[in-house]
Design a protein around this motif. Structure first.
Motif, PDB file in Angstrom:
ATOM      1  N   TYR A  68      14.160 -11.995 -89.384  1.00 30.54           N
ATOM      2  CA  TYR A  68      14.851 -11.347 -88.264  1.00 30.54           C
ATOM      3  C   TYR A  68      14.786  -9.826 -88.394  1.00 30.54           C
ATOM      4  O   TYR A  68      14.528  -9.118 -87.423  1.00 30.54           O
ATOM      5  CB  TYR A  68      16.319 -11.778 -88.208  1.00 30.54           C
ATOM      6  N   VAL A  69      15.042  -9.320 -89.604  1.00 31.94           N
ATOM      7  CA  VAL A  69      15.034  -7.873 -89.833  1.00 31.94           C
ATOM      8  C   VAL A  69      13.646  -7.300 -89.566  1.00 31.94           C
ATOM      9  O   VAL A  69      13.506  -6.260 -88.916  1.00 31.94           O
ATOM     10  CB  VAL A  69      15.502  -7.552 -91.273  1.00 31.94           C
ATOM     11  N   ALA A  70      12.601  -7.991 -90.046  1.00 29.36           N
ATOM     12  CA  ALA A  70      11.229  -7.509 -89.853  1.00 29.36           C
ATOM     13  C   ALA A  70      10.859  -7.505 -88.365  1.00 29.36           C
ATOM     14  O   ALA A  70      10.264  -6.538 -87.874  1.00 29.36           O
ATOM     15  CB  ALA A  70      10.255  -8.378 -90.638  1.00 29.36           C
ATOM     16  N   ALA A  73      12.744  -4.687 -86.612  1.00 29.30           N
ATOM     17  CA  ALA A  73      12.232  -3.353 -86.949  1.00 29.30           C
ATOM     18  C   ALA A  73      10.971  -3.016 -86.160  1.00 29.30           C
ATOM     19  O   ALA A  73      10.718  -1.852 -85.846  1.00 29.30           O
ATOM     20  CB  ALA A  73      11.960  -3.267 -88.445  1.00 29.30           C
ATOM     21  N   SER A  74      10.178  -4.042 -85.830  1.00 33.22           N
ATOM     22  CA  SER A  74       8.917  -3.795 -85.126  1.00 33.22           C
ATOM     23  C   SER A  74       9.029  -4.081 -83.617  1.00 33.22           C
ATOM     24  O   SER A  74       8.009  -4.159 -82.932  1.00 33.22           O
ATOM     25  CB  SER A  74       7.809  -4.652 -85.731  1.00 33.22           C
ATOM     26  N   ALA A  75      10.248  -4.234 -83.104  1.00 31.68           N
ATOM     27  CA  ALA A  75      10.436  -4.571 -81.681  1.00 31.68           C
ATOM     28  C   ALA A  75       9.955  -3.438 -80.790  1.00 31.68           C
ATOM     29  O   ALA A  75      10.204  -2.267 -81.057  1.00 31.68           O
ATOM     30  CB  ALA A  75      11.904  -4.860 -81.405  1.00 31.68           C
ATOM     31  N   ALA A 147      20.460  -1.339 -79.496  1.00 34.09           N
ATOM     32  CA  ALA A 147      19.407  -2.024 -78.734  1.00 34.09           C
ATOM     33  C   ALA A 147      19.597  -3.534 -78.846  1.00 34.09           C
ATOM     34  O   ALA A 147      19.920  -4.044 -79.924  1.00 34.09           O
ATOM     35  CB  ALA A 147      18.028  -1.638 -79.256  1.00 34.09           C
ATOM     36  N   LEU A 148      19.424  -4.235 -77.733  1.00 35.35           N
ATOM     37  CA  LEU A 148      19.484  -5.689 -77.723  1.00 35.35           C
ATOM     38  C   LEU A 148      18.098  -6.260 -78.006  1.00 35.35           C
ATOM     39  O   LEU A 148      17.096  -5.696 -77.573  1.00 35.35           O
ATOM     40  CB  LEU A 148      19.979  -6.187 -76.364  1.00 35.35           C
ATOM     41  N   LEU A 149      18.048  -7.369 -78.725  1.00 38.21           N
ATOM     42  CA  LEU A 149      16.780  -7.989 -79.118  1.00 38.21           C
ATOM     43  C   LEU A 149      16.478  -9.189 -78.234  1.00 38.21           C
ATOM     44  O   LEU A 149      17.356 -10.019 -77.976  1.00 38.21           O
ATOM     45  CB  LEU A 149      16.841  -8.422 -80.582  1.00 38.21           C
ATOM     46  N   TRP A 150      15.225  -9.276 -77.790  1.00 37.17           N
ATOM     47  CA  TRP A 150      14.777 -10.334 -76.881  1.00 37.17           C
ATOM     48  C   TRP A 150      13.517 -10.977 -77.434  1.00 37.17           C
ATOM     49  O   TRP A 150      12.739 -10.336 -78.135  1.00 37.17           O
ATOM     50  CB  TRP A 150      14.487  -9.752 -75.498  1.00 37.17           C
ATOM     51  N   VAL A 151      13.311 -12.249 -77.099  1.00 37.69           N
ATOM     52  CA  VAL A 151      12.120 -12.981 -77.514  1.00 37.69           C
ATOM     53  C   VAL A 151      11.509 -13.630 -76.281  1.00 37.69           C
ATOM     54  O   VAL A 151      12.222 -13.998 -75.333  1.00 37.69           O
ATOM     55  CB  VAL A 151      12.471 -14.037 -78.589  1.00 37.69           C
ATOM     56  N   ALA A 170       6.614 -11.141 -82.085  1.00 36.44           N
ATOM     57  CA  ALA A 170       7.326  -9.863 -82.000  1.00 36.44           C
ATOM     58  C   ALA A 170       8.533 -10.018 -81.090  1.00 36.44           C
ATOM     59  O   ALA A 170       8.605 -10.947 -80.284  1.00 36.44           O
ATOM     60  CB  ALA A 170       6.408  -8.775 -81.454  1.00 36.44           C
ATOM     61  N   TYR A 171       9.492  -9.122 -81.243  1.00 37.19           N
ATOM     62  CA  TYR A 171      10.630  -9.041 -80.349  1.00 37.19           C
ATOM     63  C   TYR A 171      10.424  -7.895 -79.370  1.00 37.19           C
ATOM     64  O   TYR A 171       9.619  -7.003 -79.589  1.00 37.19           O
ATOM     65  CB  TYR A 171      11.925  -8.778 -81.119  1.00 37.19           C
ATOM     66  N   ARG A 172      11.190  -7.940 -78.289  1.00 41.82           N
ATOM     67  CA  ARG A 172      11.281  -6.814 -77.369  1.00 41.82           C
ATOM     68  C   ARG A 172      12.705  -6.291 -77.461  1.00 41.82           C
ATOM     69  O   ARG A 172      13.610  -7.009 -77.877  1.00 41.82           O
ATOM     70  CB  ARG A 172      10.995  -7.256 -75.927  1.00 41.82           C
ATOM     71  N   SER A 173      12.910  -5.066 -77.043  1.00 39.00           N
ATOM     72  CA  SER A 173      14.257  -4.494 -77.079  1.00 39.00           C
ATOM     73  C   SER A 173      14.589  -3.836 -75.747  1.00 39.00           C
ATOM     74  O   SER A 173      13.699  -3.427 -75.007  1.00 39.00           O
ATOM     75  CB  SER A 173      14.379  -3.478 -78.217  1.00 39.00           C
ATOM     76  N   THR A 174      15.878  -3.785 -75.461  1.00 39.59           N
ATOM     77  CA  THR A 174      16.378  -3.100 -74.275  1.00 39.59           C
ATOM     78  C   THR A 174      17.610  -2.301 -74.684  1.00 39.59           C
ATOM     79  O   THR A 174      18.084  -2.419 -75.812  1.00 39.59           O
ATOM     80  CB  THR A 174      16.802  -4.100 -73.170  1.00 39.59           C
TER      81      THR A 174
END
Length: 194
Positions: A68-70, A73-75, A147-151, A170-174
């Motif tokens: 999750y952390v990785a 971090a790359s979102a 930032a919120l995390l999205w998949v 990868a995740y996306r962020s908003t």
């Protein structure tokens, strides 16, 4: 989803979606399991169940945290054509995909009561609490990172799909105000007008 946009689901909502059904099915299985004396007796069953509950909370709450952390971090930022899925839709989809797993887990917890009363139900409830704690941990990370995390929704298809599984690249962020769920995946509290 036009012009290359993708459907995105909140990571914390996906994690939190299983917490309530596992908790309530576990409580129900524990209550029913206490009706049968079992092979070990109720006292040993409850003591074993308490140990399994604590173990399940610790393991479920801690598993895959590095992943999750990785991914967080790359979102990358979500694009303007990406579609943010509502919290209720994400929860409904997760529960629909996992309904047979939940039923099998409940039946296994009930069946285990004939050997050790209440232990299987308490294990199930512990898994639910572990998921809730993990979503709360994700919420703290989201607030700290602002930032919120999205998949991507298409990476969550299938009963075994997981928001930190191998299929997730990868995740996306908003921004923190996007979507209808608060950090951690809970319902966003709407301010009351006076």
């Amino acid at each position: 989803m036009t012009r290359g946009g993708q459907g995105l689901a909140r990571v914390a909502v996906v994690v939190r979606a299983g917490a309530a059904p596992l908790w309530w099915l576990g409580v129900l299985a524990t209550g029913i399991g206490l009706l049968a004396p079992g092979l070990t007796g109720r006292r040993i069953g409850v003591l074993a169940g308490a140990a399994l509950f604590v173990l399940a909370v610790a393991v479920v709450g801690a598993v895959r945290r590095k992943r999750y952390v990785a991914l967080a971090a790359s979102a990358s930022r979500a694009g303007k054509h990406d579609v943010l899925q509502d919290r209720a839709v994400t929860v409904r989809n997760w529960r629909r995909e996992h309904r047979w797993w939940l039923l099998l887990a409940f039946l296994a917890a009930l069946g285990s009561a004939f050997a050790t009363p209440a232990a299987g139900g308490m294990l199930l409830a512990g898994c639910g609490v572990g998921l809730w704690l993990k979503s709360a941990w994700l919420g703290r990370r989201e607030r700290d990172g602002d930032a919120l995390l999205w998949v991507r929704v298409d990476w969550l298809r299938g009963g075994a799909a997981h928001p930190a599984g191998k299929q997730v690249k990868a995740y996306r962020s908003t921004g923190i105000a996007a979507g209808d769920a608060a950090p951690g995946g809970a319902r966003r509290k709407t301010p009351t007008l006076v």
